[in-house]
Design an enzyme around this catalytic site. Sequence first.
Site, PDB file in Angstrom:
ATOM      1  N   LYS A 151     -30.729  -7.130  20.398  1.00 42.52           N
ATOM      2  CA  LYS A 151     -30.094  -6.667  21.625  1.00 42.52           C
ATOM      3  C   LYS A 151     -29.209  -7.807  22.125  1.00 42.52           C
ATOM      4  O   LYS A 151     -29.708  -8.843  22.564  1.00 42.52           O
ATOM      5  CB  LYS A 151     -31.161  -6.293  22.663  1.00 42.52           C
ATOM      6  CG  LYS A 151     -30.581  -5.663  23.900  1.00 42.52           C
ATOM      7  CD  LYS A 151     -31.684  -5.023  24.732  1.00 42.52           C
ATOM      8  CE  LYS A 151     -31.106  -4.332  25.948  1.00 42.52           C
ATOM      9  NZ  LYS A 151     -30.486  -5.268  26.897  1.00 42.52           N
TER      10      LYS A 151
ATOM     11  N   TYR B  33       0.358 -19.011   9.019  1.00 44.06           N
ATOM     12  CA  TYR B  33       0.100 -17.882   9.929  1.00 44.06           C
ATOM     13  C   TYR B  33       1.113 -17.913  11.080  1.00 44.06           C
ATOM     14  O   TYR B  33       1.748 -16.904  11.404  1.00 44.06           O
ATOM     15  CB  TYR B  33      -1.341 -17.962  10.472  1.00 44.06           C
ATOM     16  CG  TYR B  33      -1.694 -16.777  11.337  1.00 44.06           C
ATOM     17  CD1 TYR B  33      -2.321 -15.659  10.793  1.00 44.06           C
ATOM     18  CD2 TYR B  33      -1.356 -16.749  12.697  1.00 44.06           C
ATOM     19  CE1 TYR B  33      -2.623 -14.546  11.573  1.00 44.06           C
ATOM     20  CE2 TYR B  33      -1.649 -15.646  13.483  1.00 44.06           C
ATOM     21  CZ  TYR B  33      -2.281 -14.551  12.919  1.00 44.06           C
ATOM     22  OH  TYR B  33      -2.560 -13.454  13.696  1.00 44.06           O
TER      23      TYR B  33
ATOM     24  N   ASP C 269      -3.036 -22.438   8.976  1.00 46.03           N
ATOM     25  CA  ASP C 269      -2.592 -22.117  10.340  1.00 46.03           C
ATOM     26  C   ASP C 269      -1.070 -22.121  10.452  1.00 46.03           C
ATOM     27  O   ASP C 269      -0.472 -21.265  11.094  1.00 46.03           O
ATOM     28  CB  ASP C 269      -3.146 -23.146  11.344  1.00 46.03           C
ATOM     29  CG  ASP C 269      -4.641 -22.933  11.570  1.00 46.03           C
ATOM     30  OD1 ASP C 269      -5.194 -21.951  11.022  1.00 46.03           O
ATOM     31  OD2 ASP C 269      -5.241 -23.763  12.287  1.00 46.03           O
TER      32      ASP C 269
HETATM   33  S1  IVH Z   1     -27.678   1.059  21.548  1.00 45.72           S
HETATM   34  C1  IVH Z   1     -27.819   5.260  23.471  1.00 45.72           C
HETATM   35  N1  IVH Z   1     -27.721  -1.292  20.352  1.00 45.72           N
HETATM   36  O1  IVH Z   1     -28.231  -2.829  25.731  1.00 45.72           O
HETATM   37  C2  IVH Z   1     -27.764   3.945  22.736  1.00 45.72           C
HETATM   38  N2  IVH Z   1     -27.418  -1.237  22.724  1.00 45.72           N
HETATM   39  O2  IVH Z   1     -29.456  -0.277  27.902  1.00 45.72           O
HETATM   40  C3  IVH Z   1     -27.455   2.820  23.627  1.00 45.72           C
HETATM   41  N3  IVH Z   1     -27.090  -3.434  23.755  1.00 45.72           N
HETATM   42  O3  IVH Z   1     -26.056  -1.663  27.924  1.00 45.72           O
HETATM   43  C4  IVH Z   1     -27.133   1.517  23.134  1.00 45.72           C
HETATM   44  N4  IVH Z   1     -27.251  -4.634  21.917  1.00 45.72           N
HETATM   45  O4  IVH Z   1     -24.858  -2.343  25.874  1.00 45.72           O
HETATM   46  C5  IVH Z   1     -27.600  -0.635  21.539  1.00 45.72           C
HETATM   47  N5  IVH Z   1     -27.750  -3.310  19.189  1.00 45.72           N
HETATM   48  C6  IVH Z   1     -27.625  -2.651  20.352  1.00 45.72           C
HETATM   49  C7  IVH Z   1     -27.405  -3.322  21.573  1.00 45.72           C
HETATM   50  C8  IVH Z   1     -27.310  -2.571  22.744  1.00 45.72           C
HETATM   51  C9  IVH Z   1     -27.064  -4.673  23.232  1.00 45.72           C
HETATM   52  C10 IVH Z   1     -26.964  -3.129  25.216  1.00 45.72           C
HETATM   53  C11 IVH Z   1     -26.133  -1.923  25.558  1.00 45.72           C
HETATM   54  C12 IVH Z   1     -26.779  -1.316  26.787  1.00 45.72           C
HETATM   55  C13 IVH Z   1     -28.101  -1.995  26.859  1.00 45.72           C
HETATM   56  C14 IVH Z   1     -29.250  -0.999  26.770  1.00 45.72           C
END
Ligand code: IVH
Length: 333
Positions: free
Chosen positions: A123, A39, A36
């Site tokens: 997700k 850095y 640190d």
């Molecule tokens: S793909 C068209 N991948 O989930 C493709 N979304 O409605 C759209 N999200 O607000 C997104 N993890 O922000 C994708 N691995 C992931 C995700 C992801 C979270 C969120 C995204 C969106 C909501 C889906």
Amino acid sequence: MTDVPESSSQRAAELRRVLQAASIAYHVHDAPVLEDSVYDRLYRELQTLEQTDPSLIVPDSPTQRVGERPAVGFESVTHAIPLFSLDNAFSLAELHKWEISLLRVLGLEPSAASAVDYVCELKIDGSALALTYENGILTRGVTRGDGRAGEDITSNVRTIRTLPLRLHVDAPPPVVEIRGEAYLPDAEFERINRDRLAAGEPAFANPRNCAAGTLRQLDSRVVRDRKLQFFAYTLHLPQGWPGGTLPTSQLEALDVMQSLGFAVNPHRELCPSIREVGAFFERWDGDRKTLPYQTDGAVVKVNQLNQQEEAGFTQRSPRWAIALKYPAEEVPS
Ligand code: IVH
């Protein structure tokens, strides 16, 4: 080091390179390569050089992560490519229905299901961002907004240490848009709420609200102090990539983003059939509780980009992806 301007600019470039590499090693790979104190010394040396000769300041300098002055408000920006949301499935039965209609759109009989591979991702329960890099440099960070237009929060986005200000590649594409999720790790969310309660301020309800509220803070110093993180999940190359290799699948796109310097969630999996998708979903229902951040489902995507293109979009969401949601947790009263 001498005072000749050319060597100051060489020294500044060298310091930027070393500090950027050290920051990614620390924040993305959890594997520090500099003490640190070293850095901090190099960072201060770069700051001093830039203060002495402001022409040495470039937008991707590590010193530019922190906005010096609070912004007065955020400009609304129309997304060149809309940010679609995903349709949801709440059970494996709904997932199967989705697959049948997907196969129909692709002109495939249910017996030909093996022609489609899926990628499962977690997700992440945060706030979506669209990041534009021009000639390798981060030039804009925009919130999802209503999917058509969002807010330009570039100065706040620059404080997120798990995303690169400059792409890690010698011949960057002319333009690339990276989409992903900004989120707050649980421990950081709890720390922020403890501090807020101690200061007599209301606590945030959950890490997602806290991340979204933080991104829209007018003072980027507040954003810097709340350690937001970012996982990249979508790569758009609107002008192609002369000199680069174009991904042909989502899995390759995730690897490309990782090689460009982004954190990509490691828990991604190629599933040759919807049965493996179901297994991924069920396995992670338990395992996700051990992760240090919030997830609320699995996102299932057709892996091959040419099949994604063929499947296309409805009015509001892609036909080639679906969010398979875990039931919402009961909030203790
Ligand atoms: S793909 C068209 N991948 O989930 C493709 N979304 O409605 C759209 N999200 O607000 C997104 N993890 O922000 C994708 N691995 C992931 C995700 C992801 C979270 C969120 C995204 C969106 C909501 C889906």
